[in-house]
Write a protein that holds these residues in place. Structure first.
Motif, PDB file in Angstrom:
ATOM      1  N   TYR A  40      28.319  51.289  24.785  1.00 17.59           N
ATOM      2  CA  TYR A  40      27.212  52.182  24.390  1.00 17.59           C
ATOM      3  C   TYR A  40      27.616  53.304  23.436  1.00 17.59           C
ATOM      4  O   TYR A  40      26.766  54.092  23.038  1.00 17.59           O
ATOM      5  N   GLY A  41      28.882  53.388  23.104  1.00 19.94           N
ATOM      6  CA  GLY A  41      29.327  54.510  22.276  1.00 19.94           C
ATOM      7  C   GLY A  41      29.844  54.100  20.907  1.00 19.94           C
ATOM      8  O   GLY A  41      30.487  54.902  20.233  1.00 19.94           O
ATOM      9  N   GLY A  42      29.613  52.849  20.512  1.00 19.32           N
ATOM     10  CA  GLY A  42      30.047  52.401  19.178  1.00 19.32           C
ATOM     11  C   GLY A  42      31.408  51.721  19.159  1.00 19.32           C
ATOM     12  O   GLY A  42      31.844  51.236  18.113  1.00 19.32           O
ATOM     13  N   GLY A  43      32.103  51.680  20.302  1.00 23.36           N
ATOM     14  CA  GLY A  43      33.439  51.079  20.349  1.00 23.36           C
ATOM     15  C   GLY A  43      33.462  49.603  19.979  1.00 23.36           C
ATOM     16  O   GLY A  43      34.323  49.156  19.208  1.00 23.36           O
ATOM     17  N   MET A  44      32.506  48.843  20.505  1.00 25.06           N
ATOM     18  CA  MET A  44      32.496  47.390  20.241  1.00 25.06           C
ATOM     19  C   MET A  44      32.332  47.079  18.754  1.00 25.06           C
ATOM     20  O   MET A  44      32.986  46.177  18.232  1.00 25.06           O
TER      21      MET A  44
END
Ligand code: CA
Length: 361
Positions: free
Chosen positions: A130-134
């Motif tokens: 949910y924080g852009g990591g993927m």
């Protein structure tokens, strides 16, 4: 594809059930996607190897047998640390390991495994999903023809096995320790010699004196390797690995050859195993710790405060330097760090505040 569309059209009519069953049976017999999964773990090793098996079985079940994944332990098809290259070039369609093993390919990959004094398992999953990591992780692996997915997490690890007590920073000087990733770099700056060895080689290396100390994962896994037979002191906490993501890597061409529904099966099976392994560790570690402590005479030790403080100071330095390597690394660091600040703030008021209250009550 044409046949699948035809089956789908039938599905809208009254023949739906019989057509569906027939189609599934045909597909199972054909097993059109026979995949190989290479891993960095010894075959069937508790938690790590068995989670790779679970992932393979789950993909088989959820796909109704349309994808069949055969799992290979370390050295069965390729050596453990060649997992990344083997999947990248398509020798195997999938792999299971951890991103910090590939720092030779990209130092930035380490952010997606674990960062010393960084995010916990819960926080890391939050950043990834949910924080852009993927998005960043996918962008990095795109260059290697790979698609990454979190597929397991160890939770906070243990600090490792030592043959002597660590009473101060001087005890880390000259220490030859198996410790992968950024934690290894931190040890190096304190005068130690970090070594990266695959799990299967740890016991022999420690027992023969080739290394002075090793970390592995936690009580559940460390007990299985018998590390207590080669070192007496078991240190905590695992400052260097506060919640390590295990990764599945999928060859991009193999993934894109799948129809849409099977792509969803593969990625969601990874997500199930990501959650499942964290729960398995949380369930198995306490019992294993009890066995180590009360039946096998292991001496538990906490790293002294001043040692932890210095390890933390240097960790921050090492991670900030890693961020300066290139533009992509800067972007990952910026995303991770922004998330880290809010996560630390929230955790202080939620998990940490609660755990303190529970401890003191
Ligand atoms: Ca470890």
């Amino acid at each position: 594809m044409r046949r699948r569309e035809f089956v789908k059209q039938l599905g809208a009519g009254s023949l739906a059930l019989t057509s569906g069953v027939g189609a599934a049976r045909t597909a199972r017999a054909d097993s059109p996607y026979a995949w190989k999964m290479v891993t960095t773990w010894p075959k069937n090793f508790p938690g790590l190897g068995t989670s790779a098996n679970k992932l393979a079985n789950l993909i088989g079940e959820l796909s109704g047998g349309r994808i069949r994944v055969k799992v290979y332990g370390a050295n069965e098809l390729v050596p453990p640390f060649e997992t990344f290259d083997a999947v990248s070039r398509g020798t195997a369609q999938m792999g299971h390991g951890a991103a910090y093993y590939w720092k030779g390919k990209s130092e930035t990959a380490q952010f997606f495994a674990t960062v010393p004094f960084g995010l916990t398992a819960q926080e890391l999953n939050a950043w990834l999903y949910y924080g852009g990591g993927m998005q960043l992780w996918r962008e990095l692996y795109e260059g290697f023809q790979l698609i990454p997915a979190p597929a397991g997490n160890t939770g906070v690890q243990m600090g490792g096995w030592f043959n002597k007590e660590i009473n101060g920073l001087q005890d880390l000087k000259g220490l030859k320790m198996r410790i992968p990733g950024l934690g290894g770099e931190v040890l190096k700056r304190l005068g130690g010699t970090p070594v990266n060895l695959p799990g299967g080689e740890l016991f022999t290396a420690l027992q023969s004196g080739a290394i002075d100390a090793t970390e592995w994962a936690g009580p559940y896994n460390d007990l299985a390797f018998g590390l207590y037979k080669a070192a007496k002191y078991y240190y905590y906490p695992g400052w260097h690995e506060p919640g390590t993501t295990l990764e599945a890597i999928i060859n991009k061409a193999a993934f894109e050859a799948l129809p849409q529904d099977l792509r969803a099966v593969v990625l969601n099976a990874c997500k199930v195993v990501n959650l499942d392994l964290l729960a398995e560790y949380a369930a198995r570690n306490p019992a294993a710790l009890e066995t180590l402590r009360s039946k096998l005479g292991v001496q538990l030790r906490r790293f002294p405060d001043d040692v932890l403080q210095e390890l933390r100071r240097i960790s921050v330095e090492v991670v900030a330097e890693l961020a300066e390597q290139n533009d992509f690394s800067r972007r990952v660091y910026a995303s991770y760090n922004a998330f880290y600040k809010t996560a630390v703030d929230w955790s202080a008021l939620s998990e940490l505040a609660y755990l303190r209250a529970r401890d003191q009550a």
